[in-house]
Motif scaffolding. Structure first.
Motif, PDB file in Angstrom:
ATOM      1  N   GLU A 183       0.826  -1.208   0.000  1.00 15.27           N
ATOM      2  CA  GLU A 183       0.000   0.000   0.000  1.00 15.27           C
ATOM      3  C   GLU A 183       0.861   1.260   0.000  1.00 15.27           C
ATOM      4  O   GLU A 183       0.493   2.273  -0.611  1.00 15.27           O
ATOM      5  N   ASP A 186       1.573   2.266  -3.372  1.00 14.57           N
ATOM      6  CA  ASP A 186       0.364   2.515  -4.176  1.00 14.57           C
ATOM      7  C   ASP A 186      -0.001   1.312  -5.039  1.00 14.57           C
ATOM      8  O   ASP A 186      -0.534   1.461  -6.144  1.00 14.57           O
ATOM      9  N   GLU A 188      -2.251  -2.273  -5.241  1.00 14.65           N
ATOM     10  CA  GLU A 188      -3.467  -2.850  -4.676  1.00 14.65           C
ATOM     11  C   GLU A 188      -3.333  -4.364  -4.579  1.00 14.65           C
ATOM     12  O   GLU A 188      -3.034  -5.028  -5.570  1.00 14.65           O
ATOM     13  N   GLU A 190      -4.424  -7.981  -4.734  1.00 16.29           N
ATOM     14  CA  GLU A 190      -5.490  -8.671  -5.451  1.00 16.29           C
ATOM     15  C   GLU A 190      -5.760 -10.062  -4.907  1.00 16.29           C
ATOM     16  O   GLU A 190      -6.893 -10.525  -4.917  1.00 16.29           O
ATOM     17  N   PRO A 215      -2.482   0.178  -9.970  1.00 11.99           N
ATOM     18  CA  PRO A 215      -3.804   0.603 -10.428  1.00 11.99           C
ATOM     19  C   PRO A 215      -3.788   1.709 -11.471  1.00 11.99           C
ATOM     20  O   PRO A 215      -4.853   2.127 -11.948  1.00 11.99           O
TER      21      PRO A 215
END
Length: 231
Positions: A183, A186, A188, A190, A215
């Motif tokens: 995180e 940046d 994500e 899955e 992302p």
């Protein structure tokens, strides 16, 4: 003929190195899920859809380059060990894999263009590192918008002997810790998959697969050659 002789000598040298290390590696392998199960799990995590470019950090023997060879168009494996790179080159030559190459590099300072790979893998490497978060940051830098980062490593454990006899720096990674690192970059998360060890003994190791995605939206900007070495 000279070229073939050199290739044969390099392959023999690589085989000797691998044989020397095999006993140590076999001891560690016996503590966790079979390699074939791990490979099936990572193939399932990535799915059947092909992708353009693949980067394998800490490629070792080049095994992931072989396992994923029908998924990518081009691939690059990077390792800090010249001996392991000799093993990898011999293995790639043996199977005739021409769309993958390996080269020496620093996982903390990757000599590849940024935003250039669709999939980056770090397979059983982080536990050898003093600064795993820094390596993850470099891996994230190499991801194209929409690209995926696949991490395979051990869940937390208490097998202290792995520090002394196998050069482990970290005794596994928890889900929360990995999520925080990703995180912060940046990325994500899955998918997270835990693979139980081959036996039920509590002294054995669980292998975890973390799959994260960048992302950012893919644009029409020109894409650099991912195998090009940069300063």
């Amino acid at each position: 003929e000279r070229f073939q002789a050199i290739r044969k000598a390099k392959a023999e040298e690589a085989a000797a190195y691998f044989a020397e290390k095999a006993a140590t590696w076999d001891t560690e392998r016996s503590l966790h899920a079979a390699d074939s199960d791990v490979e099936q799990a990572l193939l399932a995590a990535l799915g059947e859809r092909p992708f353009q470019s693949f980067l394998d950090l800490g490629t070792g023997t080049g095994r992931l380059l072989e396992v994923l060879s029908d998924r990518y168009v081009s691939a690059l494996g990077i390792d800090a060990s010249h001996d392991m790179l000799s093993v990898a080159r011999a293995n790639l030559a043996r199977v005739g894999l021409s769309n993958a190459q390996v080269r020496h590099g620093d996982i903390y300072a990757l000599n590849v263009p940024p935003r250039s790979f669709d999939v980056v893998a770090i397979h059983q490497v982080l536990h050898f590192l003093d600064d795993p978060a820094r390596a993850l940051a470099e891996a994230a830098r190499a991801l194209r918008p929409g690209g995926r980062l696949l991490i395979i490593d051990f869940a937390p454990h208490e097998l202290e002997f792995l520090r002394e006899t196998h050069a482990h720096r970290r005794l596994g990674f928890g889900h929360d810790q990995m999520k925080r690192w990703l995180e912060a970059l940046d990325l994500e998360m899955e998918q997270v998959t835990d693979l139980a060890p081959q036996s039920d003994e509590n002294t054995n190791l669980t292998v975890t697969l973390w799959l994260a995605r960048d992302p950012r939206i893919v644009t029409d900007l020109p894409v650099a050659d991912p195998t090009r070495e940069v300063a």
